[in-house]
Design an enzyme around this catalytic site. Structure first.
Site, PDB file in Angstrom:
ATOM      1  N   SER A 195      32.315  47.654  48.332  1.00 34.57           N
ATOM      2  CA  SER A 195      33.607  47.847  48.336  1.00 34.57           C
ATOM      3  C   SER A 195      34.320  47.784  49.849  1.00 34.57           C
ATOM      4  CB  SER A 195      34.447  48.925  47.540  1.00 34.57           C
ATOM      5  OG  SER A 195      35.817  48.483  47.249  1.00 34.57           O
ATOM      6  N   ALA A 267      23.266  33.790  24.997  1.00 31.95           N
ATOM      7  CA  ALA A 267      23.105  34.989  24.321  1.00 31.95           C
ATOM      8  C   ALA A 267      24.645  35.616  24.125  1.00 31.95           C
ATOM      9  CB  ALA A 267      22.399  36.114  25.255  1.00 31.95           C
ATOM     10  N   ASP A 403      33.622  42.718  38.168  1.00 32.10           N
ATOM     11  CA  ASP A 403      34.329  43.571  39.062  1.00 32.10           C
ATOM     12  C   ASP A 403      35.957  43.470  38.919  1.00 32.10           C
ATOM     13  OD1 ASP A 403      35.517  44.688  41.107  1.00 32.10           O
ATOM     14  OD2 ASP A 403      33.890  44.636  42.480  1.00 32.10           O
ATOM     15  N   HIS A 443      33.040  47.613  39.218  1.00 34.63           N
ATOM     16  CA  HIS A 443      33.489  47.668  40.712  1.00 34.63           C
ATOM     17  C   HIS A 443      32.379  48.635  41.348  1.00 34.63           C
ATOM     18  CE1 HIS A 443      35.185  47.272  44.642  1.00 34.63           C
ATOM     19  NE2 HIS A 443      35.517  48.561  44.852  1.00 34.63           N
TER      20      HIS A 443
END
Ligand SMILES: *[C@@H]1O[C@H](CO)[C@@H](O)[C@H](O)[C@H]1NC(C)=O
Ligand SMILES: *[C@@H]1O[C@H](CO)[C@@H](O)[C@H](O)[C@H]1NC(C)=O
Ligand SMILES: *[C@@H]1O[C@H](CO)[C@@H](O)[C@H](O)[C@H]1NC(C)=O
Ligand SMILES: *[C@@H]1O[C@H](CO)[C@@H](O)[C@H](O)[C@H]1NC(C)=O
Ligand SMILES: *[C@@H]1O[C@H](CO)[C@@H](O)[C@H](O)[C@H]1NC(C)=O
Ligand SMILES: *[C@@H]1O[C@H](CO)[C@@H](O)[C@H](O)[C@H]1NC(C)=O
Ligand SMILES: *[C@@H]1O[C@H](CO)[C@@H](O)[C@H](O)[C@H]1NC(C)=O
Ligand SMILES: *[C@@H]1O[C@H](CO)[C@@H](O)[C@H](O)[C@H]1NC(C)=O
Ligand SMILES: *[C@@H]1O[C@H](CO)[C@@H](O)[C@H](O)[C@H]1NC(C)=O
Length: 532
Positions: A195, A267, A403, A443
């Site tokens: 981050s 998938a 994220d 995240h």
């Protein structure tokens, strides 16, 4: 500044192990008086910490906002170490508060750790991680305490620490103390962060390429003004304090996204391997009135569509848009109290230095202003990383494809930008820079995907280099064994004790994962990395 590069290493791994405990302890107790630094500093704590001691960080004055934002209030490592806590001046008007953890089982390497958000919180979980694996490990408070950016207000030196100098100073000081303590070269230097920590790592690669031999940079807030633009734009589009489109409606959107796009990778497992391949058709969700939560009006569809397409303003590109497949997480996170505060904080304390700035007036014009008035280049989006290449550095860059906070597409753009800036082929970048989008990973951690990758403290599934980014970066730097993939592990209910649910090899960009197996996507051998 001396000691950015560690001196040539001799006798790696041997010295610490051969010392007796008491001499290690004694050396630790006397370290404070012996340290010499090219900075003004004072030592708060210099003490031997026995194996498995629980350090009560809250009692030591850990800022309450750090604990509230998810940091542990205690730390414990299974090895003995010499712990140093000190304040180091970074200018006449600024300082970092930092920790240097020197483990008894030192293996001749150092690890610098990053921060998160606007945060002035030492990342104790990464210090623990590094020291447990024999790294002399350091981290700073980023030049201020707590999760608020209030400390930047009319304090350009504190802002400069945040932009780049806290990592620089922390690493230089940490390496110097490591050499002074062990009486040996500090060896190879590593960095780990996610981050804001990812942005800090990239900043070091771009601006101080001599600082680290190997970096792990996750979900980096690079092109920072683009991300801030998105935070503001979402609120401008969906509502300032609460989303006019409810979470229940977003859940319906997500279901329809999975209905249309989950199978594209072969998938049906609730995870989009390549969300950028999802050409989502909103028409099945349309209704004339929002009488219930199962559909959206044309106006709502028009608004929501904007968040997943590139955002421009006055013909200037601002942001590439979010990915599909985890819509409710995006909305609940962007409307969470901490993230809601970022917009006013960033503009009041950093950009305009004006406490009266009213966030409800936000438009993308504010982002153009921020882009053009960015004294420390907080944006961190320079594509020329050739100096880092020349010094022999290696980069593992990763980003969760799910994220919800710092959208992955910016990382794709950055990789492409480095390629075009250096006029390099993928094979040429592979020599020193590899980027792994990690499907279903949120995240920095969490998410429906296989997210235990050894990318941060508390995310270790196994110590093999394929499973642990920390092990891998060391092997790449020191023995040239580059990662071909990154294996993630999904534990049942994200609980290690409950056992492994599935593993997956995350592919190296620009390749994408395709499933050709027969076990509903849970067998990692059924997947293959292919050209998109
Ligand atoms: C520290 O704790 C670990 C895990 O509980 C244990 O295996 C180890 O023996 C302990 N070390 C010492 C020195 O007590
Ligand atoms: C940050 O907190 C530490 C520990 O409480 C304290 O020593 C230091 O002075 C604080 N720094 C700033 C800039 O407030
Ligand atoms: C704790 O953090 C908050 C928010 O960033 C800040 O306002 C406060 O000054 C910090 N407290 C100390 C003692 O540093
Ligand atoms: C948003 O919420 C804050 C805090 O509850 C409140 O002070 C403010 O008036 C609200 N703004 C809008 C535009 O609703
Ligand atoms: C919700 O609205 C849609 C479209 O108007 C309709 O088809 C559906 O039956 C409604 N669902 C419920 C539970 O009322
Ligand atoms: C839009 O861009 C043009 C050309 O760069 C510039 O002259 C103009 O001032 C910009 N308008 C706004 C509102 O930023
Ligand atoms: C970029 O690299 C290619 C292949 O090596 C080369 O042919 C081309 O001339 C280079 N372009 C520039 C602008 O350097
Ligand atoms: C917090 O501490 C617990 C217990 O020691 C540990 O399992 C967890 O991974 C830690 N969390 C972080 C973010 O380090
Ligand atoms: C996993 O979590 C779910 C929801 O909290 C719960 O219903 C389920 O029993 C848990 N499974 C195990 C194996 O603990």
């Amino acid at each position: 500044m001396r000691l950015q590069l560690c001196t040539l290493l001799v006798g790696l791994g041997v010295p610490a192990l051969s010392r007796s405990l008491s001499s290690f302890e004694n050396k630790c107790q006397s370290l404070a008086e012996k340290i010499e630094l090219d900075y003004t500093f004072n030592v708060n704590i210099a003490e031997y910490v026995a194996p498995n001691t629980t350090i009560d960080l809250a009692a030591e004055g850990l800022n309450a906002t750090c604990a509230e934002s998810g940091a542990n209030a205690t730390a414990s490592i299974a090895v003995g170490m010499c712990r140093l806590n000190l304040r180091v001046a970074t200018s006449k008007k600024s300082e970092v508060y930092m920790e240097v953890w020197l483990p008894e089982n030192w293996e001749g390497r150092t690890l610098m750790t990053g921060n998160g958000g606007l945060a002035g919180c030492i990342q104790y979980s990464e210090l623990t991680y590094g020291a447990s694996y024999g790294f002399a490990s350091f981290g700073t408070n980023n030049g201020h305490n707590g999760t608020s950016g209030g400390a930047f207000f009319h304090q350009p030196d504190v802002y400069e620490d945040y932009a780049w100098r806290s990592v620089y100073t922390g690493a230089v000081v940490g390496k110097s103390i490591t050499e002074q303590f062990y009486g040996d070269s500090c060896g190879k230097s590593y960095y780990i962060g996610c981050s804001t920590g990812g942005r800090q790592g990239w900043k070091a690669v771009q601006k101080n390429p001599e600082l680290f031999d190997g970096v792990i940079v996750g979900a980096p807030v690079i092109d920072l003004w683009g991300h801030v633009g998105f935070f503001g734009y979402v609120r401008q589009t969906l509502g300032f304090n609460t989303s006019e489109i409810t979470l229940a409606q977003w859940a319906v959107v997500q279901n329809e996204v999975l209905n249309q796009c989950d199978g594209l990778d072969g998938a049906h497992d609730g995870i989009l391997e390549d969300p950028t391949a999802c050409q989502f058709d909103w028409t099945p969700l349309l209704c004339s009135s929002p009488s219930n939560n199962t559909c959206l009006t044309p106006t709502q569809v028009e608004a929501t569509t904007k968040l997943f397409n590139p955002i421009t303003y006055n013909e200037t590109f601002i942001y590439p848009g979010q990915n599909h497949g985890f819509e409710p997480s995006v909305i609940s996170l962007l409307y969470s109290p901490l993230v809601l505060d970022w917009l006013p904080e960033i503009f009041r304390y950093l950009v305009y230095q004006d406490l009266s700035w009213d966030p409800t007036t936000f438009t993308l014009q504010d982002i153009l202003y921020a882009q053009n008035n960015d004294p420390q280049n907080l944006n961190t989006f320079d594509g020329d990383i050739s100096a880092f290449h020349r010094r022999g550095g290696k980069i593992i860059h990763w980003h969760g494809s799910a994220d919800p906070l710092i959208g992955r597409r910016t990382s794709d753009l950055y990789y492409d930008k480095v390629r075009s800036t250096l006029n390099a082929s993928v094979a040429e970048l592979d020599e020193f820079y590899r980027y792994f989008p990690t499907s279903g990973v949120g995240h920095c951690r969490d998410g429906p995907g296989a997210w235990f990758m050894g990318q941060l403290g508390g995310t270790t599934a196994a110590d093999t280099p394929d499973d642990s980014m920390l092990k891998r970066i060391v092997l790449w730097v020191e023995q040239g064994a580059a990662p071909k993939f990154v294996r993630g592990t999904k534990f049942i209910n994200d609980t290690v004790a409950l056992g492994v649910e599935f593993t997956r090899k995350h592919c190296k960009y620009p390749e994408v994962n395709r499933y050709t197996g027969t076990e509903e996507g849970l067998n990692e051998d059924g997947w293959a990395c292919v050209e998109p």
